[in-house]
Design a protein around this motif. Structure first.
Motif, PDB file in Angstrom:
ATOM      1  N   SER A  17       0.861  -1.190   0.168  1.00  0.00           N
ATOM      2  CA  SER A  17      -0.148   0.006   0.047  1.00  0.00           C
ATOM      3  C   SER A  17       0.830   1.173   0.141  1.00  0.00           C
ATOM      4  CB  SER A  17      -0.869   0.047   1.230  1.00  0.00           C
ATOM      5  OG  SER A  17      -0.195  -0.287   2.196  1.00  0.00           O
ATOM      6  N   ALA A  28       9.268  -6.699  10.719  1.00  0.00           N
ATOM      7  CA  ALA A  28       8.768  -7.898   9.821  1.00  0.00           C
ATOM      8  C   ALA A  28       9.987  -8.431   8.881  1.00  0.00           C
ATOM      9  CB  ALA A  28       7.524  -7.549   8.929  1.00  0.00           C
ATOM     10  N   ARG A 189       7.889  -2.135  17.459  1.00  0.00           N
ATOM     11  CA  ARG A 189       7.233  -0.888  17.185  1.00  0.00           C
ATOM     12  C   ARG A 189       8.216   0.048  16.835  1.00  0.00           C
ATOM     13  NH1 ARG A 189       1.918  -0.113  17.494  1.00  0.00           N
ATOM     14  NH2 ARG A 189       1.345   2.145  18.396  1.00  0.00           N
ATOM     15  N   LYS A 199       3.140   4.912  15.494  1.00  0.00           N
ATOM     16  CA  LYS A 199       3.797   4.046  14.819  1.00  0.00           C
ATOM     17  C   LYS A 199       4.455   4.778  13.304  1.00  0.00           C
ATOM     18  CE  LYS A 199       1.264   0.878  12.178  1.00  0.00           C
ATOM     19  NZ  LYS A 199       1.214  -0.331  11.446  1.00  0.00           N
ATOM     20  N   SER A 201       4.546   4.759   9.702  1.00  0.00           N
ATOM     21  CA  SER A 201       3.720   3.820   8.743  1.00  0.00           C
ATOM     22  C   SER A 201       3.738   4.349   7.174  1.00  0.00           C
ATOM     23  CB  SER A 201       2.215   4.519   9.181  1.00  0.00           C
ATOM     24  OG  SER A 201       1.282   3.673   8.726  1.00  0.00           O
ATOM     25  N   LYS A 202       3.767   3.360   6.385  1.00  0.00           N
ATOM     26  CA  LYS A 202       4.170   3.882   4.957  1.00  0.00           C
ATOM     27  C   LYS A 202       3.067   4.972   4.415  1.00  0.00           C
ATOM     28  CE  LYS A 202       3.379  -1.115   3.776  1.00  0.00           C
ATOM     29  NZ  LYS A 202       1.985  -1.267   4.443  1.00  0.00           N
TER      30      LYS A 202
HETATM   31  N1  AQP Z   1       6.204   0.977  12.586  1.00  0.00           N
HETATM   32  C1  AQP Z   1       6.155  -0.254  12.823  1.00  0.00           C
HETATM   33  N2  AQP Z   1       7.184  -0.912  13.629  1.00  0.00           N
HETATM   34  C2  AQP Z   1       7.139  -2.523  13.675  1.00  0.00           C
HETATM   35  N3  AQP Z   1       6.431  -3.248  12.679  1.00  0.00           N
HETATM   36  C3  AQP Z   1       5.723  -2.756  12.053  1.00  0.00           C
HETATM   37  N4  AQP Z   1       5.133  -3.213  10.806  1.00  0.00           N
HETATM   38  C4  AQP Z   1       4.393  -2.053  10.241  1.00  0.00           C
HETATM   39  N5  AQP Z   1       4.920  -1.031  11.003  1.00  0.00           N
HETATM   40  C5  AQP Z   1       5.624  -1.297  11.876  1.00  0.00           C
HETATM   41  C6  AQP Z   1       4.830  -4.491  10.656  1.00  0.00           C
HETATM   42  O1  AQP Z   1       4.991  -4.661   9.103  1.00  0.00           O
HETATM   43  C7  AQP Z   1       4.083  -6.027   8.779  1.00  0.00           C
HETATM   44  C8  AQP Z   1       3.193  -5.375   7.622  1.00  0.00           C
HETATM   45  O2  AQP Z   1       2.303  -4.310   7.867  1.00  0.00           O
HETATM   46  P1  AQP Z   1       1.290  -3.975   6.893  1.00  0.00           P
HETATM   47  O3  AQP Z   1       1.802  -3.438   5.723  1.00  0.00           O
HETATM   48  O4  AQP Z   1       0.711  -5.319   6.293  1.00  0.00           O
HETATM   49  O5  AQP Z   1       0.217  -3.062   7.517  1.00  0.00           O
HETATM   50  P2  AQP Z   1       0.651  -2.122   8.470  1.00  0.00           P
HETATM   51  O6  AQP Z   1       0.837  -2.699   9.931  1.00  0.00           O
HETATM   52  O7  AQP Z   1      -0.588  -1.012   8.761  1.00  0.00           O
HETATM   53  O8  AQP Z   1       1.630  -1.387   8.010  1.00  0.00           O
HETATM   54  P3  AQP Z   1       1.944   0.282   7.646  1.00  0.00           P
HETATM   55  O9  AQP Z   1       3.320   0.550   7.076  1.00  0.00           O
HETATM   56  O10 AQP Z   1       1.266   1.224   8.753  1.00  0.00           O
HETATM   57  O11 AQP Z   1       0.964   0.290   6.216  1.00  0.00           O
HETATM   58  P4  AQP Z   1      -0.205   1.316   6.196  1.00  0.00           P
HETATM   59  O12 AQP Z   1       0.255   2.786   6.377  1.00  0.00           O
HETATM   60  O13 AQP Z   1      -0.604   1.095   4.597  1.00  0.00           O
HETATM   61  O14 AQP Z   1      -1.394   1.126   6.862  1.00  0.00           O
HETATM   62  C9  AQP Z   1       3.506  -6.267  10.032  1.00  0.00           C
HETATM   63  O15 AQP Z   1       3.700  -7.241  10.514  1.00  0.00           O
HETATM   64  C10 AQP Z   1       3.457  -4.951  10.893  1.00  0.00           C
HETATM   65  O16 AQP Z   1       3.318  -5.332  12.274  1.00  0.00           O
END
Ligand code: AQP
Length: 335
Positions: A17, A28, A189, A199, A201-202
């Protein structure tokens, strides 16, 4: 495949995403590579999950293949692990429907990610965003996974997957392995550089808040230099000072040092020196991976081949589970 395999099975996924962050890497991908010898590993690119938030179709296609290339560039070996795109195995959505009929509205209403994302995307609070944890439960239960390596942000979803599995097993007889979250404390985290209470986040619109796995060295150092800290100017793993706490944690994860060793190393030094040091180790840790990513993405045929092979292996297991589930819930199978 299944008959001879005695190791515990791992399943995990990342959504394509956006551009993957240091949080995705430390929480991960890096751990996935470390687990591949001990466990039977199945790693998925969760493109079905990605569309709970609006995606530009051409970008989603590109990001899906880029995510696979980042898995490989992180050191996960296609000879050892199985890789596939979630949308290539239709059993994910088939199982998701059945599990959705065994999940309570109240359970989904309590998911913090739903609450967070509904706030962030107030113009698009769609049903998929709400039922996302059911699809995630289906992803895991489909493969009878024993362990799910994730960051701590996903713990609540894994707990729901366990509840659904136990409920289904109780209602219809044992069908699913009840999975456990596998969370490495140190990297669980990684926080935003701009708002260290949130956190990393992408999908954060502030690009300075996240380090992306494909960021150039200069950008990495610049972002760490601007990272929000405090006025105490003492490098310490102090949870009451979330900015510096996060940077100490990142440095420790990347170097393998304990927080105490990191504190001692930077005793008497200011935040300026420390931030540059964090930037340097981060850029170094990512540089080999970035070169490998550049090499892999030039060879689309190779990546497609890995996906074809992985889809075949994943589908074999997925078909078996769905056929068992359909039989148990009473869907007529024919003579
Ligand atoms: N900040 C983080 N610290 C540790 N682990 C993280 N993960 C994500 N952000 C952190 C771990 O990455 C894996 C995949 O995550 P995902 O892409 O399925 O969804 P997410 O957790 O929602 O990640 P993002 O980056 O925050 O995505 P968006 O912004 O698209 O919602 C998981 O194992 C997660 O724990």
């Amino acid at each position: 495949m299944e008959q001879t395999e005695t190791r515990k099975r791992i399943f995990s996924a990342v959504q394509p995403s956006g551009n993957l962050t240091l949080g995705n890497y430390l929480g991960a991908l890096k751990n996935w590579a470390d687990l591949q010898d001990e466990f039977e590993c199945i790693y998925c690119v969760a493109d079905l999950h990605a569309i709970t938030v609006r995606q530009e179709p051409a970008e989603l296609r590109k990001k899906s293949l880029d995510t696979l290339a980042l898995y490989l560039a992180s050191g996960i070996d296609p000879q050892k692990a199985t890789f596939f795109l979630q949308s290539h195995v239709p059993e994910h959505t088939q199982l998701s429907w059945v599990l959705g009929c065994n999940t309570m509205f109240g359970e989904l209403s309590r998911m913090t990610q739903f609450k967070d994302k509904s706030q962030k995307h107030a113009d698009n609070i769609n049903a998929g965003l709400f039922t996302y944890p059911v699809l995630m439960a289906a992803d895991i239960l489909l493969y009878q996974a024993d362990l799910v390596p994730v960051g701590s942000d996903q713990k609540q979803h894994i707990e729901l997957a366990r509840d659904i599995a136990q409920r289904f097993n109780g209602a219809y007889s044992p069908t699913f392995t009840v999975p456990e979250a596998y969370i490495l404390k140190s990297s669980a985290r990684i926080m935003s550089l701009a708002e260290p209470e949130r956190k990393m986040s992408k999908s954060d619109p502030n690009v300075n808040a996240s380090i992306f796995m494909l960021d150039k060295k200069d950008d990495i150092i610049r972002k760490f230099k601007r990272a929000v800290t405090d006025s105490e100017a003492r490098v310490a793993a102090d949870p009451t000072r979330p900015g510096i706490y996060n940077l100490v944690n990142i440095y420790s994860c990347l170097t393998g040092k304990t927080s105490e060793e990191t504190e001692r190393e930077f005793e008497g030094k200011g935040y300026g020196d420390f931030k540059v040091a964090v930037g340097e180790v981060c850029a170094d840790a990512l540089s080999g991976l970035q070169a490998e990513f550049a090499r892999l993405t030039k060879d689309k045929g190779y990546l497609d081949g890995i996906l074809r092979e992985g889809t075949e292996k994943a589908s074999y297991i997925a078909r078996k589970t769905v056929s068992k589930v359909y039989r148990k819930v009473g869907f007529y199978q024919g003579k």
